[in-house]
Structures are given as C-alpha cells and as structure tokens.
Design a protein around this motif. Structure first.
Motif, PDB file in Angstrom:
ATOM      1  N   UNK A 136     -11.728  50.718  25.238  1.00 37.39           N
ATOM      2  CA  UNK A 136     -13.164  50.921  25.404  1.00 37.39           C
ATOM      3  C   UNK A 136     -13.456  51.309  26.839  1.00 37.39           C
ATOM      4  N   UNK A 137     -14.161  52.407  27.017  1.00 36.76           N
ATOM      5  CA  UNK A 137     -14.572  52.870  28.337  1.00 36.76           C
ATOM      6  C   UNK A 137     -16.076  52.684  28.449  1.00 36.76           C
ATOM      7  N   UNK A 138     -16.512  51.975  29.475  1.00 36.73           N
ATOM      8  CA  UNK A 138     -17.925  51.661  29.659  1.00 36.73           C
ATOM      9  C   UNK A 138     -18.434  52.402  30.888  1.00 36.73           C
ATOM     10  N   UNK A 166      -7.839  46.255  28.193  1.00 32.87           N
ATOM     11  CA  UNK A 166      -8.243  47.236  27.193  1.00 32.87           C
ATOM     12  C   UNK A 166      -9.653  47.761  27.419  1.00 32.87           C
ATOM     13  N   UNK A 167     -10.274  47.341  28.494  1.00 31.00           N
ATOM     14  CA  UNK A 167     -11.634  47.763  28.828  1.00 31.00           C
ATOM     15  C   UNK A 167     -11.616  48.341  30.238  1.00 31.00           C
ATOM     16  N   UNK A 168     -12.257  49.484  30.384  1.00 33.10           N
ATOM     17  CA  UNK A 168     -12.307  50.175  31.666  1.00 33.10           C
ATOM     18  C   UNK A 168     -13.745  50.580  31.961  1.00 33.10           C
ATOM     19  N   UNK A 169     -14.067  50.626  33.236  1.00 32.70           N
ATOM     20  CA  UNK A 169     -15.277  51.335  33.644  1.00 32.70           C
ATOM     21  C   UNK A 169     -14.939  52.818  33.684  1.00 32.70           C
ATOM     22  N   UNK A 170     -15.924  53.666  33.390  1.00 36.01           N
ATOM     23  CA  UNK A 170     -15.672  55.106  33.415  1.00 36.01           C
ATOM     24  C   UNK A 170     -16.842  55.847  34.037  1.00 36.01           C
TER      25      UNK A 170
END
Length: 306
Positions: A136-138, A166-170
């Motif tokens: 997931x890219x936030x 599994x979570x990234x800032x984008x």
C-alpha cells in the motif's frame, strides 16, 4: 478549510478519479520531496527526470516512495527498494527488488511493462523477483498538497505498525481532495478517504489477489487506473453491485458517449449510462487553488443482460 475536508463535507463521490496508468514503477527515495519530486528531492535531478519521462512516455506512472516518517532528517539509504506492477487489464502482478544506484531503473523495458510476462521479466532483470503479497502506497507529498501530509502520514504510520514493511509513503497520485489517498499494488486500485481499517483490509485482500469489499463504493473507491474514467466508474459500480472481488472478472468496454458495457466472465452483462453532474457548490480540487465547479460522476441508468 482544506480541500479534502470541503469535499468530505459535501459528500461527493470519488469514482472515476484514479490517476490514469497502464503500469506503475515506484522507487525508494528518503528525505524531503518538493512539489515536483523526481527533480526536487535527494535523487539526482537528471536521473529523476529521466525515470519520470521514460515511465510516462510508455503509459505508466512513476512514484517515489519512502518508509513512513523517513523525512528530512532521515539518513540516505545504501540500496533502494523498487516496485514494478503490471498486468492491470488482466491478472495484475508485482515485482520488486533493490538497487544500489537509481540509474539501474532506466534499464527496465518500459514499453513492455503493461503486458509483460512477470516471470520472463524477472528472469531477464536479475534484481527483480515476484512478490506474492500486496503493498500500500499512501500519498504524503506535503509540498504538492497539505492534505496529503496532514491526513496521509498518520494513516501510513498506523498501517505500517500493523503491517510492517508493506506500507510506504508516496509522491503525488492526484485527488488531493480525497485525502488520505492510497494506491494498492499490484491491482492498481486507487483509494480515497483511507482509514486504518480500510488500508489493512486492502492489504489482506491483495495478498489473495483480490480487491477488498471494504473499498467498494463511491466513498473509498477512486477506480483502477488502466481504465478511462467513464469505464472506471462503470466497473466500480458493477463491482459494488455484485460484490465482485476478483480484479480480472469484469471486462469493460465503452459502447458510446458516456455509456459503457460491463461483462462478467460468467456471462452476466450490464449496460450503464453515466454523466458528470455539476455540483451547486464551488470546491477546490487542491489546497491553495481557487474553487471550481465540481463535476462528480453519477450512474444515470443501468440495464442488465443475460
């Protein structure tokens, strides 16, 4: 009032607002990002400009990513994580790997990524391998829009605590007015008004190669970016109507001006007539920009087939 709060208060749907893309390439870059992140970050400006241009020219969308809270004071990295997602119009797939130098990304066959065979691609690019779980890219690009930082970063941090790694800032994915926004890979589904529960549901579903029912409907579902907006709205409408979680189960074809045919692989079919209705309020599409007439998509009529 920020743009996303204004749109929340107006209760307007997010359907049909996904960024258009046939594939995705995400490259890790710690530190601060400017409004034009590929040339306004710690990434070498020429390299960043080249990656951005090559991906866009081939019909894809490039993003920079960083671990939640990896901002101005975070040390740079010896290697960079890269994600490549394709097959969006069929069976979505996700490849990943790490590179020592970002220039390596420029060797990807960008013009083949939309329809490439992922196993063949991983065999040809020695630093790529299949990833059989979702990420997931936030969006958290504060310099592009305040809402993305204020509302996106807390969601990314909380989701990362529950699903580490599994979570990234984008960077910018469009749709600031629907912040906090996210992108699920490999499906390419764009999400609006993220909550921690919706974020984690999207990840769990992605692990099974599915879309999460918690994301269905006009409040959270911006659509899948390989489709033109009118087709993305029709697909999202039917997906919610029948609760279809398999991203490859529906075939969508534009039949005329703002009418779309959606066919399920089991033979069921729907024809939808859609319109963009002017909302009586003028609302900003981004913080710092003048308010404009909002024109959300609506489904005017539906006919079912066999």
């Amino acid at each position: 009032m920020t743009c996303s709060v204004a749109w929340d208060d107006a209760g307007l749907p997010a359907w049909g607002t996904a960024p258009r893309s046939d594939f995705w390439v995400a490259v890790e870059q710690n530190g601060p990002w400017g409004a034009r992140a590929f040339t306004q970050s710690r990434l070498d400006q020429a390299t960043g400009a080249a990656i951005e241009a090559e991906v866009l020219a081939a019909g894809g969308r490039p993003l920079l990513i960083r671990r939640p809270a990896s901002h101005a004071d975070h040390a740079d990295h010896p290697r960079r994580r890269v994600y490549v997602a394709g097959g969006l119009a069929g069976t979505p797939w996700l490849l990943t790997g790490s590179v020592a130098e970002p220039e390596v990304v420029l060797a990807l066959p960008f013009d083949q990524l939309a329809e490439a065979d992922p196993d063949a691609l991983a065999g040809a690019i020695d630093w790529l391998e299949r990833l059989d779980e979702g990420v997931l890219l936030v969006c958290a690009n504060a310099k592009r829009d305040l809402c993305c930082a204020v509302r996106g970063r807390p969601i990314a941090l909380e989701a990362d605590r529950a699903a580490p790694g599994r979570v990234w800032e984008c960077t910018h994915t469009g749709g600031h007015r629907f912040a906090p926004t996210g992108l699920v890979l490999p499906s390419g589904q764009s999400l609006a008004r993220l909550t921690p529960d919706v974020a984690l549901a999207a990840l769990r579903a992605a692990d099974a190669g599915l879309l999460a029912s918690e994301t269905f409907g006009p409040w959270h579902d911006r659509g899948r970016g390989h489709l033109e907006p009118v087709c993305a709205v029709a697909e999202a409408y039917v997906r919610e109507l029948i609760g279809e979680a398999d991203p490859s189960a529906l075939l969508v074809e534009e039949a005329g001006s703002n009418d779309v045919e959606v066919t399920h692989r089991d033979g069921r079919a729907w024809r939808l007539w859609l319109a963009q209705q002017e909302h009586p309020e003028h609302l900003p599409e981004s913080c710092g920009k003048a308010a404009l007439t909002a024109r959300p998509w609506t489904v005017e009529r539906v006919e079912t087939g066999p």
